[in-house]
Motif scaffolding. Structure first.
Motif, short mmCIF file in Angstrom:
data_model
loop_
_atom_site.label_atom_id
_atom_site.label_comp_id
_atom_site.label_asym_id
_atom_site.label_seq_id
_atom_site.Cartn_x
_atom_site.Cartn_y
_atom_site.Cartn_z
N SER A 593 0.90 -1.45 0.15
CA SER A 593 0.11 0.07 -0.08
C SER A 593 0.95 1.28 -0.18
CB SER A 593 -0.84 -0.10 1.16
OG SER A 593 -1.86 -1.00 1.22
N MET A 594 1.98 1.20 0.66
CA MET A 594 2.99 2.20 0.60
C MET A 594 3.75 2.61 -0.69
SD MET A 594 2.46 3.54 3.59
CE MET A 594 3.56 4.66 3.69
N CYS A 595 3.74 1.56 -1.52
CA CYS A 595 4.66 1.80 -2.67
C CYS A 595 3.80 1.29 -4.14
CB CYS A 595 5.78 0.88 -2.49
SG CYS A 595 5.47 -0.97 -2.65
N MET A 596 2.77 0.55 -4.08
CA MET A 596 2.02 0.34 -5.05
C MET A 596 1.52 1.76 -5.74
SD MET A 596 1.48 -1.86 -7.54
CE MET A 596 1.94 -3.40 -6.58
N GLY A 597 1.06 2.52 -5.21
CA GLY A 597 0.44 3.72 -6.03
C GLY A 597 1.65 4.40 -6.62
N THR A 598 2.72 4.52 -5.95
CA THR A 598 4.00 5.28 -6.67
C THR A 598 4.35 4.57 -7.81
OG1 THR A 598 4.68 6.01 -4.41
CG2 THR A 598 6.42 5.88 -6.18
N ILE A 599 4.36 3.19 -7.80
CA ILE A 599 4.90 2.20 -8.90
C ILE A 599 3.91 2.40 -10.08
CG2 ILE A 599 5.36 -0.12 -9.58
CD1 ILE A 599 6.01 -0.92 -6.82
N VAL A 600 2.59 2.47 -9.88
CA VAL A 600 1.56 2.56 -10.87
C VAL A 600 1.82 4.05 -11.59
CG1 VAL A 600 -0.72 2.73 -11.79
CG2 VAL A 600 0.02 0.93 -10.09
N ASN A 601 2.08 5.01 -10.70
CA ASN A 601 2.19 6.43 -11.22
C ASN A 601 3.52 6.45 -11.77
OD1 ASN A 601 -0.09 7.33 -10.30
ND2 ASN A 601 0.76 8.09 -8.36
N THR A 603 5.32 4.01 -13.61
CA THR A 603 5.33 3.17 -14.76
C THR A 603 4.14 3.73 -15.67
OG1 THR A 603 3.68 1.47 -13.83
CG2 THR A 603 6.21 1.11 -13.75
N GLY A 604 3.17 4.41 -15.13
CA GLY A 604 1.97 4.87 -16.30
C GLY A 604 1.27 3.94 -16.57
N THR A 605 0.93 2.78 -16.02
CA THR A 605 0.15 1.87 -16.32
C THR A 605 -0.09 0.75 -15.13
OG1 THR A 605 -0.29 -0.25 -17.59
CG2 THR A 605 2.01 0.21 -17.22
#
Length: 632
Positions: A593-601, A603-605
């Motif tokens: 939860s702490m990092c998945m949003g950042t990863i998605v943003n 990578t853009g997908t």
């Protein structure tokens, strides 16, 4: 006659009669309960129940020491089916719901960090409390019941959070109507949007060349729901924490009321029920309830799903907690005379029980072998020679009566290497699964169907997203069905190939499936590769707890350098260790939860979701090679 008497007495006379009756009842109750209200509460909640007419003054707990039928194992495991129903609704709809009411991706993923932050620290403590719970209702069932209340409240709040927000003053969305006016020119089309909100209107005109654009970005709507977000998040935290935490006492309850020979069969049944719950739960989400009378009656698709699942959840939990009585901790701690009286039942009763089931087991031996991790032996009724054997110990998993709550809490921090490695493996497994379960429908809606969750309701992008979410529910339904099917065979696979190969192999299958799903991003892949998620879920739902139960049954948590088993001298509780291993789901969810949003943003997908799941499952497989399996 009574009417005439009441008429004669009048209102005052009737009040006096009621008062006198209450006084008589209170006097009678006080005579039967000389210790007062506090004594009555202690007797009802903390004392050992006495069976009416039983010669030894103890309830019959012989059902704990016999092998269980398949039907009985299904009933004991029914609670997890209800939990998985609720978990299906949560994982399928919470993320889309939060995105729809204006929560951004990077903030939406942080919402999932709230409940694991609480659960990681609280769940092991709750496990220790259950090990030392003195309620006459049992040690595990009170915790199942209390956490089920939390799940119930979460199921009510999540689908109604937005509506509750409107009642608290959140701005309501405009009611939209589209008016398409075709031009005589074939290369252009005029679109007019009329919006009615508090008696105000506005019109947007635009020229769409070749019909290749939509009007989503032109709609001036403030998508802000502060109260709705608050209520939805509160429901999410209650539902997420209690659904995950409730599985620990439910698992411990299963292990408590079954003999060690039934543990593998019981845990596989437990996982089958979980898989079926997820399958039917996600299937309910995959049906378009908006076009049915049930959806219209209950207020839309999401509310219909949550209402039906709430009813099913209550029924399933009630079915489990009324299945088998638990032996209260007070009875276990009573000592020799009570157990001897219980074991020395008359010969006729023993003969009947032996005839019915040669594998049934009698009362606990009171003699504790301190060299064998303080576990009490159980022996078949009528077989006086089958006592605790040092070479082939047959133990039931019960707590040491001399162990304090402090010792159990201390065991959370000081644990053997075998449990630490098992926790690490389970952490990777849950991180891999959480990637799939919490964000999968969003991945399908955006990456596979090219939809947009923040687009205005009724627009093409929003319709594509919602269609993708429903389609994703069918993919998750397939994973749950796969979990149920694989769980029926996992016990056979363990006996054929060994626990290590089954554990490692299940994780590698999932890793490969998620990698192929990320590469294809196709509807067929959503359904096909979701089956590999079921294999992994069945593996992480069964293997760690089978291994933990095996450690406790043998009283062994470590081996020598030569590979010989060492009898442990540390006091450990089964409920505590099950909770410790289970708490990895909270740590996994918190980290992601702490990092998945950042990863998605970055990578853009949302394809990053399944890519990360594949990588983490591979790391889990590596960790699983280091687990101590003993002779499993």
């Amino acid at each position: 006659m009574a009417e005439k008497l009441y008429e004669y007495q009048g209102v005052a006379g009737r009040i006096h009669s009621i008062r006198d009756n209450l006084r008589e009842k209170y006097a009678s109750w006080k005579e039967n309960n000389p210790n007062g209200v506090s004594g009555w509460v202690k007797e009802k909640c903390f004392s050992v129940k006495q069976s009416a007419g039983s010669g030894n003054g103890i309830d019959d707990y012989s059902h704990i020491y016999r092998k269980k039928t398949k039907k009985e194992l299904v009933r004991v495991s029914a609670a997890v089916m209800g939990i998985e129903f609720s978990y299906a609704a949560e994982t399928a709809f919470v993320s889309p719901t939060l995105l729809k009411i204006g929560v951004e991706h990077k903030h939406m993923t942080l919402v999932w960090a709230l409940s694991p932050l609480i659960g990681f620290f609280l769940t092991p403590i709750l496990g220790s409390l259950s090990d030392r719970c003195h309620l006459s209702f049992g040690r595990r069932r009170p915790f199942i019941f209390i956490m089920s209340i939390g799940v119930f409240l979460g199921l009510i709040l999540v689908p109604n959070g937005e509506s509750l927000g409107y009642s608290m003053g959140d701005p309501r969305p405009p009611s939209l109507s589209y008016h398409r006016v075709s031009s005589h020119r074939t290369t252009a089309q005029q679109n007019q949007l009329s919006t009615n909100d508090d008696n105000s209107t506005f019109t947007i005109n635009e020229t769409i060349v070749n019909n290749s654009e939509n009007i989503d970005s032109f709609i001036p709507y403030n998508n802000s729901h502060p109260w709705g977000v608050l209520f939805t998040i509160l429901g999410t935290v209650l539902l997420d924490f209690d659904a995950d935490a409730c599985q620990s006492p439910a698992r411990a309850y299963l292990l408590d009321v079954t003999v060690p020979e039934d543990h593998a069969r019981g845990l596989s049944t437990f996982t089958v029920m979980a898989g079926l719950g997820g399958f039917f739960g996600y299937a309910l989400g995959g049906i378009n309830w908006d076009v049915t009378f049930i959806g219209e009656m209950l207020g839309g698709h999401v509310r219909a799903v949550f209402t039906l699942i709430t009813i099913i959840f209550v029924v399933c939990v009630g079915f489990t907690i009324t299945s088998f009585k638990e032996m209260p901790l007070a009875l276990i701690e009573i000592g020799g005379s009570e157990f001897q009286n219980y074991q020395n039942c008359d010969d006729e009763e023993n003969e009947i029980m032996e005839t019915n089931d040669q594998q049934s087991y009698g009362a606990l031996e009171n003699t504790l072998d301190r060299d064998n991790t303080n576990q009490a032996a159980y022996c078949p009724i009528g077989d006086e020679n089958n006592k605790l054997n040092q070479d082939q110990p047959r133990k039931s998993i019960i707590p040491d009566p001399n162990a304090s709550l402090f010792l159990y809490l201390k065991s959370i921090i000081y644990m053997p290497r075998s449990i630490r490695i098992l926790c690490l493996t389970n952490l990777f497994c849950w991180m891999a699964h959480v990637c799939y379960s919490l964000y999968f429908t969003d991945f399908v809606g955006e990456a596979v169907f090219n939809g947009n969750p923040t687009a205005v309701e009724g627009s093409v992008s929003r319709e594509l997203y919602e269609t993708g979410v429903r389609f994703g529910c069918w993919g998750m339904s397939m994973y749950s069905l796969s979990c149920a099917c694989y769980s029926t065979q996992i016990e056979k696979f363990i006996s054929m190939f060994g626990a290590k190969k089954v554990y490692v192999g299940g994780l590698l299958i999932y890793s490969t499936g998620m990698l192929l799903m990320a590469l294809t991003k196709h509807k067929v892949g959503v359904i096909l590769f979701s089956w590999t998620a079921g294999v992994m879920y069945s593996t992480l739902f069964t293997m760690p707890y089978l291994i933990i139960a095996h450690y406790h049954a043998k009283g062994t948590f470590e081996t020598t350098l030569e590979g010989e088993e060492k009898i442990s001298t540390q006091i450990r509780g089964l409920g505590t260790d099950v909770a410790i291993v289970s708490s990895m789901v909270f740590l996994a969810q918190f980290i992601l939860s702490m990092c998945m949003g950042t990863i998605v943003n970055t990578t853009g997908t949302t394809t990053a979701v399944v890519s990360v799941a594949s990588t983490l499952a591979f790391f889990g497989a590596i960790a699983a090679t280091q687990v101590m399996y003993l002779d499993l």
